[in-house]
Design an enzyme around this catalytic site. Structure first.
Site, PDB file in Angstrom:
ATOM      1  N   ASP A   1      28.350  32.791  53.261  1.00  0.00           N
ATOM      2  CA  ASP A   1      29.117  33.844  52.597  1.00  0.00           C
ATOM      3  C   ASP A   1      29.508  33.283  51.233  1.00  0.00           C
ATOM      4  OD1 ASP A   1      31.132  35.494  51.564  1.00  0.00           O
ATOM      5  OD2 ASP A   1      31.943  35.995  53.540  1.00  0.00           O
TER       6      ASP A   1
ATOM      7  N   TYR B   1      36.135  34.000  57.009  1.00  0.00           N
ATOM      8  CA  TYR B   1      36.815  35.273  56.724  1.00  0.00           C
ATOM      9  C   TYR B   1      37.247  35.914  58.056  1.00  0.00           C
ATOM     10  CZ  TYR B   1      37.055  40.136  54.946  1.00  0.00           C
ATOM     11  OH  TYR B   1      37.437  41.410  54.615  1.00  0.00           O
TER      12      TYR B   1
ATOM     13  N   ARG C   1      17.225  56.792  52.819  1.00  0.00           N
ATOM     14  CA  ARG C   1      17.923  55.725  53.536  1.00  0.00           C
ATOM     15  C   ARG C   1      17.229  54.383  53.318  1.00  0.00           C
ATOM     16  NH1 ARG C   1      17.629  57.252  59.157  1.00  0.00           N
ATOM     17  NH2 ARG C   1      15.647  56.206  59.163  1.00  0.00           N
TER      18      ARG C   1
HETATM   19  C1  LIG Z   1      36.213  40.769  51.201  1.00  0.00           C
HETATM   20  C2  LIG Z   1      35.354  39.754  51.841  1.00  0.00           C
HETATM   21  C3  LIG Z   1      34.378  40.119  52.757  1.00  0.00           C
HETATM   22  C4  LIG Z   1      34.203  41.544  53.241  1.00  0.00           C
HETATM   23  O1  LIG Z   1      33.881  42.451  52.266  1.00  0.00           O
HETATM   24  P1  LIG Z   1      34.163  44.035  52.497  1.00  0.00           P
HETATM   25  O2  LIG Z   1      33.320  44.682  51.481  1.00  0.00           O
HETATM   26  O3  LIG Z   1      35.627  44.227  52.313  1.00  0.00           O
HETATM   27  O4  LIG Z   1      33.722  44.345  53.895  1.00  0.00           O
HETATM   28  C5  LIG Z   1      33.598  39.124  53.282  1.00  0.00           C
HETATM   29  N1  LIG Z   1      33.748  37.829  52.934  1.00  0.00           N
HETATM   30  C6  LIG Z   1      34.667  37.442  52.059  1.00  0.00           C
HETATM   31  C7  LIG Z   1      34.775  36.008  51.699  1.00  0.00           C
HETATM   32  C8  LIG Z   1      35.509  38.383  51.478  1.00  0.00           C
HETATM   33  O5  LIG Z   1      36.453  37.986  50.616  1.00  0.00           O
END
Ligand SMILES: *Cc1c(COP(=O)(O)O)cnc(C)c1O
Length: 399
Positions: free
Chosen positions: A184, A112, A59
């Site tokens: 992000d 998001y 893990r």
């Molecule tokens: C898709 C996405 C996420 C989340 O990713 P997952 O792997 O689907 O949880 C987060 N931020 C942005 C900008 C995304 O496009």
């Protein structure tokens, strides 16, 4: 490799793998492990000493996870990365890791959608309050700071509407107050923008998208520099967050072709966006490389490319006409997520989820993702959609 001045494109080919540690085999083997054996009592005890660099338990780390994590670290020039089971896990961990009960956090209004739900539903249970801010706020973010503000969350460009944020201005405005910044960076990836180079503390990226690139993996990565990155790594392990070995393998394989896929997808997206901008049905295109897209100047200044995800807005037409556009598209699939080889289309509705800046544009907003198909074929598919839409408009008018 760390000391060599290689371009990101070249790095992608070599990061996180060592063929001669595996009989010369080019691709690293998948290590599937929960238990990892230690040969002696002494070795077992050493595995719990600070500074231990081997493997202790699956893990925590395996050679497969370490390969991916070190690769992402090198791409971002970070010190520590942790790979977890989805982009959303990366986001929730990064936020939870940087705030405590009583804190106030600032989150971009263009965030998001599921991140907003996390902030609204989960954080209040732990005494953390969220305030949403205009993505175009720049250095004025300082006016929203309170003594208990611990974190500014950014996402550039924003989800659905693609506002580019002035991340350097935000960082400069909050750093001296000890406020941390998360970005992000899923849209740009390490190839087109590196938030760490602009003073951001922690980057999250959904490896589900371009890194894995084949619509068959869910995975998220968190990367940072210095102590904060180490703390996030430790917290991930305390919370039991990790990523499956098959997923890690697929993601490391995806990295090898990511530069090419990203470039192709981005170029096709730009071509299609230009074509859409000239269509009579289209009111507006939201694409950071377009001069009238919000934050375009900042994109020009800070980013070195664009990915294949953008949106466009139709002039108002009846719902049946919008449906006629979507239904029977043969190359664009209707579906969530993006970053794979196949093109996608999805309805976007910012109306109900914006609270700092209201979204009152009329007409359907459509999010497009351009994959690796030929641009002309994609364009023809959309053109047939517009033909169906016009026909449906005539039918509605006649009935
Ligand atoms: C898709 C996405 C996420 C989340 O990713 P997952 O792997 O689907 O949880 C987060 N931020 C942005 C900008 C995304 O496009």
């Amino acid at each position: 490799m760390k000391d060599q001045k290689l371009t990101p494109q070249t790095k992608l080919i070599h990061v996180g793998r060592d063929p001669h540690a595996h009989h010369g085999v080019v691709n690293p083997p998948i290590y599937r492990a929960s238990t990892i054996l230690h040969p002696t009592l002494d070795a077992w005890e050493k595995a719990w000493q600070p500074g231990f660099t081997g493997y202790r338990y699956g893990r925590r780390e395996t050679p497969t996870s370490r390969g991916v994590e070190s690769a992402i670290c090198e791409l971002y020039g970070g010190d520590r990365c942790v790979a977890v089971c989805s982009g959303m896990t990366a986001i929730s961990l990064a936020i939870l890791g940087l705030c405590k009960a009583g804190d106030h956090i600032l989150v971009t209004d263009s965030v998001y959608g599921p991140t907003r739900i996390f902030c609204d539903e989960i954080l209040p249970q732990y005494g953390v309050s969220t305030e949403y801010y205009d993505p175009a706020i720049g250095s004025d973010i300082s006016k929203l700071l309170r003594p208990e503000t611990s974190l500014v969350y950014t996402e550039s460009p924003g989800s659905l509407t693609f506002e580019i944020q002035d991340i350097p201005a935000i960082v400069n405005a909050v750093k001296q107050h000890g406020v941390k910044v998360i970005s992000d960076n899923t849209w740009a990836t390490a190839l087109y923008f590196n938030p760490l180079d602009h003073g951001v503390d922690v980057v999250v990226e959904a490896a589900t998208k371009y890194i894995s690139g084949h619509s068959d993996v869910l995975m998220g990565v968190i990367v940072g520099r210095g102590d904060i990155a180490q703390q996030i790594y430790s917290k991930a392990k305390m919370m039991g967050m990790c990523c499956g070995s098959e997923e890690l393998y697929s993601a490391q394989r995806g990295l090898r072709t990511m530069a090419l896929r990203l470039k192709q997808s981005g170029n096709t997206g730009f071509k299609i966006a230009e074509w859409l901008a000239n269509r009579p049905e289209v009111a507006r295109v939201f694409h950071p490389a377009f001069p009238n897209s919000p934050g375009h100047g900042i994109w020009m200044r800070d980013f070195s490319g664009c990915s294949g995800l953008f949106s466009f807005q139709l002039y108002p037409v009846p719902k049946a006409a919008v449906a006629a556009f979507y239904d029977n598209l043969s190359l664009f699939g209707i579906g969530a997520s993006w970053g794979g080889y196949e093109s996608l289309v999805m309805p976007a509705n910012p109306v109900d989820i914006r609270t700092a800046v209201s979204w009152d544009e009329q007409g359907a907003l459509i999010r497009l993702y351009t994959g690796l198909e030929d641009a002309m074929d994609l364009l023809n598919d959309l053109e047939r959609g517009f033909t169906r839409m016009a026909e449906a408009c005539r039918n509605v008018a006649a009935s």
